[in-house]
Design a protein around this motif. Structure first.
Motif, PDB file in Angstrom:
ATOM      1  N   ALA A 222       0.833  -1.204   0.000  1.00 55.98           N
ATOM      2  CA  ALA A 222       0.000   0.000   0.000  1.00 55.98           C
ATOM      3  C   ALA A 222       0.868   1.256   0.000  1.00 55.98           C
ATOM      4  O   ALA A 222       0.563   2.240  -0.698  1.00 55.98           O
ATOM      5  CB  ALA A 222      -0.933  -0.004   1.215  1.00 55.98           C
ATOM      6  N   TYR A 223       1.962   1.238   0.762  1.00 57.78           N
ATOM      7  CA  TYR A 223       2.870   2.383   0.776  1.00 57.78           C
ATOM      8  C   TYR A 223       3.565   2.526  -0.576  1.00 57.78           C
ATOM      9  O   TYR A 223       3.702   3.641  -1.100  1.00 57.78           O
ATOM     10  CB  TYR A 223       3.896   2.223   1.892  1.00 57.78           C
ATOM     11  CG  TYR A 223       4.800   3.424   2.079  1.00 57.78           C
ATOM     12  CD1 TYR A 223       4.281   4.704   2.163  1.00 57.78           C
ATOM     13  CD2 TYR A 223       6.179   3.264   2.192  1.00 57.78           C
ATOM     14  CE1 TYR A 223       5.103   5.805   2.350  1.00 57.78           C
ATOM     15  CE2 TYR A 223       7.013   4.361   2.384  1.00 57.78           C
ATOM     16  CZ  TYR A 223       6.469   5.634   2.460  1.00 57.78           C
ATOM     17  OH  TYR A 223       7.293   6.720   2.642  1.00 57.78           O
ATOM     18  N   ALA A 224       3.971   1.406  -1.158  1.00 55.42           N
ATOM     19  CA  ALA A 224       4.587   1.448  -2.483  1.00 55.42           C
ATOM     20  C   ALA A 224       3.627   2.060  -3.502  1.00 55.42           C
ATOM     21  O   ALA A 224       4.035   2.866  -4.352  1.00 55.42           O
ATOM     22  CB  ALA A 224       4.991   0.038  -2.917  1.00 55.42           C
ATOM     23  N   ALA A 225       2.344   1.718  -3.412  1.00 54.10           N
ATOM     24  CA  ALA A 225       1.352   2.258  -4.338  1.00 54.10           C
ATOM     25  C   ALA A 225       1.188   3.767  -4.135  1.00 54.10           C
ATOM     26  O   ALA A 225       1.039   4.521  -5.102  1.00 54.10           O
ATOM     27  CB  ALA A 225       0.015   1.551  -4.157  1.00 54.10           C
ATOM     28  N   ARG A 226       1.225   4.230  -2.877  1.00 58.42           N
ATOM     29  CA  ARG A 226       1.120   5.673  -2.606  1.00 58.42           C
ATOM     30  C   ARG A 226       2.333   6.419  -3.162  1.00 58.42           C
ATOM     31  O   ARG A 226       2.193   7.517  -3.714  1.00 58.42           O
ATOM     32  CB  ARG A 226       1.014   5.929  -1.105  1.00 58.42           C
ATOM     33  CG  ARG A 226      -0.340   5.585  -0.479  1.00 58.42           C
ATOM     34  CD  ARG A 226      -0.510   6.318   0.849  1.00 58.42           C
ATOM     35  NE  ARG A 226      -0.536   7.752   0.641  1.00 58.42           N
ATOM     36  CZ  ARG A 226      -0.006   8.644   1.475  1.00 58.42           C
ATOM     37  NH1 ARG A 226       0.632   8.240   2.569  1.00 58.42           N
ATOM     38  NH2 ARG A 226      -0.082   9.948   1.223  1.00 58.42           N
ATOM     39  N   LEU A 227       3.507   5.845  -3.004  1.00 53.26           N
ATOM     40  CA  LEU A 227       4.707   6.472  -3.546  1.00 53.26           C
ATOM     41  C   LEU A 227       4.613   6.576  -5.065  1.00 53.26           C
ATOM     42  O   LEU A 227       4.944   7.607  -5.661  1.00 53.26           O
ATOM     43  CB  LEU A 227       5.944   5.672  -3.138  1.00 53.26           C
ATOM     44  CG  LEU A 227       6.309   5.677  -1.644  1.00 53.26           C
ATOM     45  CD1 LEU A 227       7.400   4.646  -1.365  1.00 53.26           C
ATOM     46  CD2 LEU A 227       6.762   7.059  -1.194  1.00 53.26           C
ATOM     47  N   GLU A 228       4.164   5.507  -5.680  1.00 52.38           N
ATOM     48  CA  GLU A 228       4.008   5.502  -7.139  1.00 52.38           C
ATOM     49  C   GLU A 228       2.987   6.544  -7.587  1.00 52.38           C
ATOM     50  O   GLU A 228       3.200   7.265  -8.569  1.00 52.38           O
ATOM     51  CB  GLU A 228       3.570   4.115  -7.615  1.00 52.38           C
ATOM     52  CG  GLU A 228       4.671   3.355  -8.291  1.00 52.38           C
ATOM     53  CD  GLU A 228       4.207   1.997  -8.793  1.00 52.38           C
ATOM     54  OE1 GLU A 228       5.020   1.353  -9.466  1.00 52.38           O
ATOM     55  OE2 GLU A 228       3.062   1.584  -8.524  1.00 52.38           O
ATOM     56  N   ALA A 229       1.873   6.629  -6.855  1.00 50.80           N
ATOM     57  CA  ALA A 229       0.831   7.585  -7.212  1.00 50.80           C
ATOM     58  C   ALA A 229       1.327   9.024  -7.086  1.00 50.80           C
ATOM     59  O   ALA A 229       0.809   9.927  -7.752  1.00 50.80           O
ATOM     60  CB  ALA A 229      -0.400   7.376  -6.325  1.00 50.80           C
ATOM     61  N   ALA A 230       2.337   9.224  -6.245  1.00 54.69           N
ATOM     62  CA  ALA A 230       2.932  10.551  -6.088  1.00 54.69           C
ATOM     63  C   ALA A 230       3.972  10.845  -7.156  1.00 54.69           C
ATOM     64  O   ALA A 230       4.635  11.889  -7.112  1.00 54.69           O
ATOM     65  CB  ALA A 230       3.554  10.676  -4.699  1.00 54.69           C
ATOM     66  N   GLY A 231       4.134   9.916  -8.096  1.00 54.05           N
ATOM     67  CA  GLY A 231       5.055  10.122  -9.201  1.00 54.05           C
ATOM     68  C   GLY A 231       6.485   9.721  -8.904  1.00 54.05           C
ATOM     69  O   GLY A 231       7.393  10.085  -9.657  1.00 54.05           O
ATOM     70  N   LEU A 232       6.695   8.958  -7.848  1.00 55.77           N
ATOM     71  CA  LEU A 232       8.040   8.556  -7.449  1.00 55.77           C
ATOM     72  C   LEU A 232       8.409   7.205  -8.057  1.00 55.77           C
ATOM     73  O   LEU A 232       7.543   6.407  -8.423  1.00 55.77           O
ATOM     74  CB  LEU A 232       8.141   8.493  -5.923  1.00 55.77           C
ATOM     75  CG  LEU A 232       7.808   9.804  -5.211  1.00 55.77           C
ATOM     76  CD1 LEU A 232       7.779   9.597  -3.706  1.00 55.77           C
ATOM     77  CD2 LEU A 232       8.806  10.894  -5.581  1.00 55.77           C
TER      78      LEU A 232
END
Length: 280
Positions: A222-232
């Protein structure tokens, strides 16, 4: 529960030293690996697991050896434990060690060495929190963060945790969070609970590693998905053969781990894709 299966790569030398931090405190660090003259290696500042309330440098040796086998120098941190030292003390010590490692990176890993943060279980949380501290302080620059089965959800209520704990009403991770966080305010502080951070921009590339039956799997992904959604930039991998993670990462053993080679390969690929050319 059967004894955890763990990995101990070929024995190597390591040294324990007490270092003085810029804040005036001393902390013990364990350094793994060596470098040849003229060589530049990735430099990893590493945090062992133990649910914030237990663990020593010995509990970090399995992961540290895997980093060493992947070609890195490793500085593993004997950070203070809760409940005697709750948040933010472990983070402050961790950030101090990161500053020390960056200052001495040429001696430790070669001229222009790139610096990474890494940790498993509770150590993964600390690595992620220190990573945010470095971003906010604008120093030191980081090449990436490597999180293995990180503890990121103080609610301890994901489906993967429930599947691992069954009908138990309490678990070591819930106990650890209770001792680490002093108040409800701490539970929403981005350094204490990085997965709850509202601002993710500016963080370095992330490598997220979990096991298929890992209690920490859902919160980590879930944290990985949030980071990805932030463009990281995020690289994630779920190991089918990662038996009894995260416990297997914390208990050194002579028996081989089925996923050791896969873990080392993930480390090496991440280093190769994130390292910049050494500065002149």
């Amino acid at each position: 529960m059967p004894a955890p299966l763990t990995v101990r790569p070929a024995p190597s030398t390591h040294t324990d030293n007490a270092i003085a931090l810029a804040c005036g405190q001393e902390v013990v660090v364990r350094t793994y690996g060596s470098k040849k003259a003229g060589e530049t290696l990735p430099l990893v500042v590493h945090f062992h697991g133990g649910a914030f309330i237990s663990g020593t440098l010995d509990n970090g040796c399995t992961v540290a050896h895997l980093f060493e086998a992947a070609g890195a120098r490793v500085v593993s941190v004997a950070y203070p434990l809760a409940p005697e030292h709750p948040f933010p003390k472990p983070l402050e010590i961790g950030y101090g060690v990161l500053q020390w490692a960056f200052k001495h990176r040429a001696r430790l890993a070669g001229k222009g060495a790139q610096v990474y943060l890494a940790g498993e279980e509770a150590g993964g949380n600390l690595a992620a929190g220190v990573c945010m501290m470095a971003r906010d302080q604008r120093h030191p620059p980081l090449a990436g963060q490597i999180l293995l089965s990180p503890m990121l959800d103080p609610c301890v209520g994901t489906a993967s945790v429930r599947a691992a704990t069954g009908a138990a009403t309490d678990c070591k991770w819930a106990q650890g969070w209770h001792q680490f966080l002093r108040s409800a305010y701490d539970a929403v502080h981005p350094y204490a609970v990085p997965s709850a951070a509202q601002r993710l921009a500016g963080l370095p590339p992330t490598l997220m590693l979990v096991g298929q039956d890992d209690p920490m799997r859902d919160e980590a992904l879930a944290y990985a998905a949030r980071l990805e959604a932030a463009g990281l930039s995020v690289t994630r991998h779920v190991f089918a053969k990662a038996q009894q993670w995260p416990d297997a990462l914390l208990a050194p053993d002579t028996r081989p781990c089925p996923c050791a080679k896969e873990v080392q390969d993930q480390f090496q690929r991440f280093f190769a894709t994130t390292r910049c050319p050494p500065s002149p």
